[in-house]
Write a protein that holds these residues in place. Structure first.
Motif, PDB file in Angstrom:
ATOM      1  N   THR A  39     -52.707 -34.048  32.897  1.00  6.69           N
ATOM      2  CA  THR A  39     -51.431 -34.727  33.155  1.00  6.69           C
ATOM      3  C   THR A  39     -50.634 -34.886  31.869  1.00  6.69           C
ATOM      4  O   THR A  39     -49.423 -34.613  31.832  1.00  6.69           O
ATOM      5  N   ALA A  40     -51.308 -35.327  30.810  1.00  2.21           N
ATOM      6  CA  ALA A  40     -50.622 -35.495  29.526  1.00  2.21           C
ATOM      7  C   ALA A  40     -50.066 -34.170  29.034  1.00  2.21           C
ATOM      8  O   ALA A  40     -48.927 -34.109  28.526  1.00  2.21           O
ATOM      9  N   GLY A  41     -50.824 -33.080  29.192  1.00  4.80           N
ATOM     10  CA  GLY A  41     -50.341 -31.776  28.743  1.00  4.80           C
ATOM     11  C   GLY A  41     -49.139 -31.294  29.535  1.00  4.80           C
ATOM     12  O   GLY A  41     -48.141 -30.829  28.964  1.00  4.80           O
ATOM     13  N   ALA A  42     -49.201 -31.407  30.883  1.00  3.27           N
ATOM     14  CA  ALA A  42     -48.096 -30.936  31.729  1.00  3.27           C
ATOM     15  C   ALA A  42     -46.836 -31.764  31.503  1.00  3.27           C
ATOM     16  O   ALA A  42     -45.733 -31.225  31.351  1.00  3.27           O
ATOM     17  N   LEU A  43     -46.998 -33.100  31.476  1.00  7.16           N
ATOM     18  CA  LEU A  43     -45.828 -33.965  31.274  1.00  7.16           C
ATOM     19  C   LEU A  43     -45.244 -33.769  29.878  1.00  7.16           C
ATOM     20  O   LEU A  43     -44.017 -33.782  29.700  1.00  7.16           O
ATOM     21  N   GLY A  44     -46.104 -33.611  28.888  1.00  8.52           N
ATOM     22  CA  GLY A  44     -45.601 -33.375  27.534  1.00  8.52           C
ATOM     23  C   GLY A  44     -44.851 -32.067  27.426  1.00  8.52           C
ATOM     24  O   GLY A  44     -43.820 -31.989  26.746  1.00  8.52           O
ATOM     25  N   TYR A  45     -45.338 -31.031  28.110  1.00 11.34           N
ATOM     26  CA  TYR A  45     -44.668 -29.727  28.087  1.00 11.34           C
ATOM     27  C   TYR A  45     -43.256 -29.827  28.648  1.00 11.34           C
ATOM     28  O   TYR A  45     -42.280 -29.391  28.014  1.00 11.34           O
ATOM     29  N   PHE A  46     -43.133 -30.416  29.838  1.00  8.54           N
ATOM     30  CA  PHE A  46     -41.809 -30.539  30.449  1.00  8.54           C
ATOM     31  C   PHE A  46     -40.951 -31.564  29.713  1.00  8.54           C
ATOM     32  O   PHE A  46     -39.735 -31.391  29.578  1.00  8.54           O
ATOM     33  N   GLY A  47     -41.574 -32.649  29.253  1.00 14.33           N
ATOM     34  CA  GLY A  47     -40.807 -33.689  28.578  1.00 14.33           C
ATOM     35  C   GLY A  47     -40.179 -33.213  27.288  1.00 14.33           C
ATOM     36  O   GLY A  47     -38.995 -33.486  27.027  1.00 14.33           O
ATOM     37  N   ILE A  48     -40.939 -32.479  26.466  1.00 10.80           N
ATOM     38  CA  ILE A  48     -40.385 -31.983  25.205  1.00 10.80           C
ATOM     39  C   ILE A  48     -39.265 -30.979  25.459  1.00 10.80           C
ATOM     40  O   ILE A  48     -38.224 -31.001  24.786  1.00 10.80           O
ATOM     41  N   ARG A  49     -39.439 -30.119  26.455  1.00 13.35           N
ATOM     42  CA  ARG A  49     -38.376 -29.154  26.778  1.00 13.35           C
ATOM     43  C   ARG A  49     -37.112 -29.852  27.264  1.00 13.35           C
ATOM     44  O   ARG A  49     -35.996 -29.484  26.877  1.00 13.35           O
ATOM     45  N   ASP A  50     -37.279 -30.863  28.123  1.00 19.53           N
ATOM     46  CA  ASP A  50     -36.107 -31.615  28.591  1.00 19.53           C
ATOM     47  C   ASP A  50     -35.460 -32.390  27.455  1.00 19.53           C
ATOM     48  O   ASP A  50     -34.231 -32.455  27.348  1.00 19.53           O
ATOM     49  N   LEU A  51     -36.274 -32.993  26.624  1.00 20.40           N
ATOM     50  CA  LEU A  51     -35.755 -33.808  25.526  1.00 20.40           C
ATOM     51  C   LEU A  51     -34.921 -32.987  24.564  1.00 20.40           C
ATOM     52  O   LEU A  51     -33.968 -33.500  23.946  1.00 20.40           O
ATOM     53  N   THR A  52     -35.226 -31.705  24.412  1.00 18.76           N
ATOM     54  CA  THR A  52     -34.518 -30.862  23.452  1.00 18.76           C
ATOM     55  C   THR A  52     -33.461 -29.958  24.073  1.00 18.76           C
ATOM     56  O   THR A  52     -32.574 -29.480  23.364  1.00 18.76           O
ATOM     57  N   SER A  53     -33.526 -29.723  25.398  1.00 20.43           N
ATOM     58  CA  SER A  53     -32.631 -28.707  25.962  1.00 20.43           C
ATOM     59  C   SER A  53     -31.947 -29.089  27.265  1.00 20.43           C
ATOM     60  O   SER A  53     -31.191 -28.280  27.806  1.00 20.43           O
TER      61      SER A  53
END
Length: 427
Positions: A39-53
């Motif tokens: 869960t941490a890996g999946a949410l972090g993946y999408f969260g970082i992409r959303d946060l930057t783009s």
């Protein structure tokens, strides 16, 4: 002797039960850790992409929330190991429970969103499994006799209040602003006609102004201007209702709208000018104003009594979708294998433009099939119609509702703006 044998058997059974329980306990620990780490890996993946783009502030805020939940879930795994094995930190149990509960909320929310919008079965299955796994993780962690500092009723009330507050904040500040209707305005201004020196022709300058009084930018899919000339005769007596109905039946077409008049008799309009007034692929910025001038020329002995001017623009909201580069694709009369538009008239001639679309958030961009937009400039006797279709590589077209609501395609039209020609033909 029998007593000793029975005692040995009982001790062996107890040891076996203890070993089985220990193995089961470690299996539960490993499975819960895997769920929280995934869960941490999946949410972090999408969260970082959303946060930057992400295209909008709400989108980037969502990314920041996903990153925060990913961190809480990871922190929960560390706390769970301490709570399960070492118990060196007195509050590691509540922290582990908090991480598991945060994972439940995030996984369920994303899974529900994917069910309604995603195309990828893989991502649906993954977050469906994570949602079930995180619910089970909460149950497992809760059964480890966690000591919550505050009374459980108070903690439950606090969690429920937090969920309601987060839901209300998301609805008020994320959902409602994205649903606010935004549409620029097109204005037509007819300037003073100019007569040619030899007196055999005249021209009518028309200024087209597009005003974007909003905080959203737009991509230009296509613009169109056309002029329809009409003969208008006068009846000596009131027209019959059946004659009015003939005019009213033309109102379904944007290019053929005529007034219902008791004395004026409007003949079908004739196209005298059609052209784009702004280049496709350009952008209209926030609070921007774009102006263009189009000149319509007619001979002085024209049989028409008036000219009606129309202008339209097909735009896409930049907070909903991004275009790679809208560019020419083909001519329909040269390439019969080109994409087909369902609304296109059979046998009509069109110029077709195309661009790759990108979704406005990382989750949709990753979990939905790539989509393209095809823009058709279709020629006809009533001007040029602009149509757009959004489809996948497999040929599945988006509905008109999805095209308008999800991807923010807007059609702005103005007209007819009429100009009488009597003063020009008979100075």
């Amino acid at each position: 002797m029998n007593l000793r044998k029975n005692s040995l058997d009982t001790s062996r059974q107890r040891a076996q039960k203890a070993l089985a329980h220990d193995r089961q306990s470690r299996a539960c620990l490993v499975s819960v850790l895997l769920v929280l780490l995934a869960t941490a890996g999946a949410l972090g993946y999408f969260g970082i992409r959303d946060l930057t783009s992400a295209f909008t502030f709400p989108g980037r805020l969502t990314g920041a929330v996903l990153v925060a939940i990913a961190f809480i879930s990871f922190l929960g795994t560390v706390a769970l190991v301490d709570h399960w094995l070492f118990r060196t930190f007195p509050h590691s149990g509540p922290v582990a429970l908090l991480g598991a509960f945060a994972a439940v909320l995030a996984n369920l929310a994303i899974f529900i969103d994917l069910l309604g919008h995603a195309d990828s079965i893989y991502w649906k299955a993954l977050f469906g499994a994570l949602a079930l796994g995180s619910v089970w993780a909460v149950f497992v962690v809760w059964r480890t006799k966690i000591v919550i500092p505050a009374p459980k009723r108070v903690a439950t009330a606090l969690i429920a209040t937090t969920i309601i507050a987060v839901g209300n904040f998301g609805y008020q500040n994320l959902y409602l602003p994205s649903q606010r209707e935004i549409s620029p305005i097109i204005k037509l201004t007819i300037e003073k006609p100019v007569t040619r020196k030899d007196g055999k022709a005249f021209s009518i300058p028309v200024d087209i102004t597009l005003e974007n009084h909003s905080d959203v930018s737009f991509n230009v899919l296509g613009t169109e201007f056309h002029a329809m000339a009409q003969k208008v005769s006068m009846s000596t007596k009131d027209r019959l209702p059946r004659q009015w109905r003939v005019d009213a039946e033309q109102w379904h077409s944007f290019e053929r709208t005529n007034p219902l008049s008791r004395r004026e008799i409007h003949q079908p309009g004739q196209l005298v000018e059609a052209q784009p007034w702004m280049r496709y692929g350009e952008q209209i910025g926030v609070n921007d104003t774009v102006t263009a001038r189009v000149v319509v020329q007619l001979p002085m002995n024209t049989p028409y009594d008036q000219v009606a001017f129309y202008a339209s623009a097909h735009l896409a909201r930049k907070d909903r979708v991004a275009l790679d580069h809208l560019q020419f694709l083909c001519y329909s009369w040269n390439d019969h294998q080109g994409p087909q538009c369902k609304e296109q008239k059979k046998g009509s001639d069109s110029i077709i433009y195309e661009s790759r679309l990108h979704e406005n958030n990382a989750i949709d961009e990753e979990t939905r099939d790539p989509r393209h937009i095809d823009v058709y400039w279709e020629f006809g006797t009533q001007g040029a119609d602009i149509m757009e279709t959004i489809s996948t590589a497999h040929g599945r077209d988006e509905s008109q509702t999805s095209t308008n609501d999800r991807y923010g395609v807007r059609v702005i039209e103005t007209g007819p703006v009429e100009r009488i020609l009597w003063d020009i033909k008979n100075p």
